[in-house]
Design a protein around this motif. Sequence first.
Motif, PDB file in Angstrom:
ATOM      1  N   VAL A 147       0.860  -1.182   0.000  1.00  0.00           N
ATOM      2  CA  VAL A 147       0.000   0.000   0.000  1.00  0.00           C
ATOM      3  C   VAL A 147       0.894   1.228   0.000  1.00  0.00           C
ATOM      4  O   VAL A 147       1.941   1.249   0.633  1.00  0.00           O
ATOM      5  CB  VAL A 147      -0.951  -0.033   1.221  1.00  0.00           C
ATOM      6  CG1 VAL A 147      -0.187  -0.134   2.514  1.00  0.00           C
ATOM      7  CG2 VAL A 147      -1.847   1.167   1.253  1.00  0.00           C
ATOM      8  N   ALA A 148       0.490   2.221  -0.718  1.00  0.00           N
ATOM      9  CA  ALA A 148       1.308   3.432  -0.808  1.00  0.00           C
ATOM     10  C   ALA A 148       1.346   4.138   0.545  1.00  0.00           C
ATOM     11  O   ALA A 148       0.359   4.138   1.269  1.00  0.00           O
ATOM     12  CB  ALA A 148       0.731   4.360  -1.864  1.00  0.00           C
ATOM     13  N   PRO A 149       2.479   4.732   0.901  1.00  0.00           N
ATOM     14  CA  PRO A 149       2.642   5.310   2.240  1.00  0.00           C
ATOM     15  C   PRO A 149       1.597   6.356   2.594  1.00  0.00           C
ATOM     16  O   PRO A 149       1.049   6.341   3.691  1.00  0.00           O
ATOM     17  CB  PRO A 149       4.035   5.954   2.186  1.00  0.00           C
ATOM     18  CG  PRO A 149       4.732   5.292   1.073  1.00  0.00           C
ATOM     19  CD  PRO A 149       3.705   4.847   0.094  1.00  0.00           C
ATOM     20  N   ASP A 150       1.315   7.238   1.661  1.00  0.00           N
ATOM     21  CA  ASP A 150       0.334   8.254   2.032  1.00  0.00           C
ATOM     22  C   ASP A 150      -1.048   7.641   2.177  1.00  0.00           C
ATOM     23  O   ASP A 150      -1.874   8.104   2.964  1.00  0.00           O
ATOM     24  CB  ASP A 150       0.322   9.397   1.005  1.00  0.00           C
ATOM     25  CG  ASP A 150       0.186   8.868  -0.408  1.00  0.00           C
ATOM     26  OD1 ASP A 150      -0.353   9.582  -1.259  1.00  0.00           O
ATOM     27  OD2 ASP A 150       0.627   7.715  -0.648  1.00  0.00           O
ATOM     28  N   VAL A 151      -1.297   6.595   1.408  1.00  0.00           N
ATOM     29  CA  VAL A 151      -2.587   5.921   1.512  1.00  0.00           C
ATOM     30  C   VAL A 151      -2.758   5.322   2.898  1.00  0.00           C
ATOM     31  O   VAL A 151      -3.809   5.448   3.527  1.00  0.00           O
ATOM     32  CB  VAL A 151      -2.712   4.824   0.437  1.00  0.00           C
ATOM     33  CG1 VAL A 151      -3.890   3.933   0.734  1.00  0.00           C
ATOM     34  CG2 VAL A 151      -2.851   5.448  -0.928  1.00  0.00           C
TER      35      VAL A 151
END
Lengths: 421, 360
Positions: A170-174
Amino acid sequence: MGDFSGADLISDLPQSIIESILTRLPIRDAIRMSILSSKWRYKWTTLTQLVFDEKCVTLTNDGAAVLKSLLNFITRVLFLHQGPIHKFQVWTSYLQSCPDIDQWILFLSRNDIKELALELGEGEWFRVPSCLYKCKKLTRLELFRCELEPPLTFKGFVSLKSLNLHQVLVAPDVIENIICSCPLLESLSLSYFDSLALNIRAPNLKYLYLEGEFKDIWLEDTPLLVDMSVAMYMTDDIAEHFEQSSSCNFVKCLGGVPQLERLSGHIYFSKYLSIGNDPGILPLTYNHLKTIELNQVSFEDMKEILVVLYLITSSPNLVELQISGSSNTPAATDVPDLEFWEKKGPSDCLFKRLKVVKITDMSGVTHEMGFMKFLLGSSPVLEVMSITPCVYVLEAQLNILIELVRFRRASSQAEIVFCSD
Amino acid sequence: MSEVDMPVIKPGMMKPYIWLQTSDGSTQQVEQEVAMFCPAICYEVIQNGMGSSKNYAISLPKRVNPAMLSLILDYCRFHQVPGRSNKERKSFDEKFIRMDTKRLCELTSVADNLQLKPLVDLSSRALARIIEGKNPEEIREIFHLPDDLTEEEKLEPLRNMTDDPRIRLLNRLYAKKRKELKERERLKNVQVEEEHIDERSVDDLLSFINGKNEDLKGVKTSKSKKKNRRRRDEEKNSSLNEASETNGKESNGYDFVSQSPEADGFQHRSGETSNVQDMEDDSFSHRVECDDGDIYDEIDPALKEIIDREVEDFARRLNSDWPERMQEILSAGQERMAMQSTINGTGSLRQHACPDLEHK
């Protein structure tokens, strides 16, 4: 039919009890109950908890066949099921990514799912379908080897209390967004994330478990945190990042957790905390902190020792302390400051509640001995101090013992247990 | 609250007691802290002010007899003491829960009535442990469950349900037909007049069967002859009570057969079917033991042919117009049920032959 003299003992119990009994059976047994009698035929179909594992199907050496029969079994159970499903758990390494799982999640999203746990085995990671994000009533989510990519319109799980992501792409900002958009989140567990700089804003968070290669851990808004466990792995990038970091990690990480009762750090956590400015000036007090466990503390790095000292001296109600040393770090070339421990006389601070101390992986370096001396001299109610030397330093054990025996003990009750294997 | 004296809240008195009334009308006193561990009793005391004296005893739900109450109170008495360790509580629970299944079920029910959730959980767990890993016969025996599902219904539901719903209906009709045939055969079995017709039909049937399947020739002959003889003997003994009961029904049986709209195929085979029943008996008993998927293969060929024709009929009609046919079939079944009840209101045997439309 009817050769039994007694009346039916069990079929007329209230549905809540029947469900209570059936949920305590493995699901296959619960479903088999449907051939017992006419009353039992459909009793299982209203179970609100469905828990599957590899015991549901016959296991053979052919993984693909097992997977197929597992998928069939689960799909049919869902098809026959009536009513809401509150808990759905498939926890087996035989599970692989396939379209059936998408359909299950779609079905569950229409049936008030509250707790969802999916473990996939080795193989392709499962990309979670968009219908998962529409499960408004979700209170617990556990995913193993999945990919999360919520749509831009995703506003968070409003009821989510527990989130456990293990090997999830999962993308970090997500992930940060998910965390801060779940207002009721109480328990967060993230494991095996790569190079994540994490900023956690979760006002209700009580339990935090982190394991992986984290670049940064910033607990920005976690005032209610009670239990925290962090295992930080190191890669070269992260090591570099550490060198270049200028902010005070200790404050970033442990600055906003006044309610903390239990702290557990592993591998490079103490090193992480040691980086940055000296927090000595900041008056942080952990009044509720009762248990501290710090593993792989390098007693050759003054900064790490200072972190440990700072932590334990800011915790007036500390009861249990566990420290394990690290003999793997490259030895610092500084000459150890022998005066350091002399300066820290027992009058400086007393650990008024400290009862149990466990020190493991001791190599007998100067600062380790100084630390032990310090603890013994400042713990008036100490009951047990157990010391386990590192297995690599058999020769040094005797020296450790010799020094240990000389130390003054503030507590007359203190037992020193030296464990040599 | 009420104006009666309330020894339960006066401080400084002797240990206060609460009055409880069990299902048999008798009352007893229980120490307050023990009884209050029970949420339902607690509620009664606090909300309704009950339990302070014998006249105002809290009447417990009707399943709570004195024996059960004493069990519950033992549980409460132990657990309401705050100082016990988890280990102690656990080992008490393990010992407490050892009782025969009947009492365990009663206990679960009573604990649920009194809202003692920890005890409900404990006894549910114990019941689950009893059930786990046992096969159906054992479970039925332990809990005295009636074995009232048909063989068709005992097919693992998980297998059937993935099929087309039409096939499911066909299966049900299959099963219904078989049941009916079975009952009809059993009826005719005990009729005296049938004898002669049966004899004749044996040969007919044999030649028919022989035409179908050479292998079974010898076997079937001997079996059917034996069965015939046995039947005759049984009648002479009149050990079968049904004989007397159903003698009057024979004619009805015939009427029934002739009037059934779907049983056209049966009329001229009515005699034969009685013998078919012999084989059927064997094959039925076979079927009960054998594995699910093989059911249709075990039916004797004659019956199978009959059923096949019926099913083809059904299938044809189903394929033509689904909803209407559903209605037709269901209403036909209902008509038959109505007919049967007019023909003969009494007699359990008859009722068994009724298609059970609700029981799906």
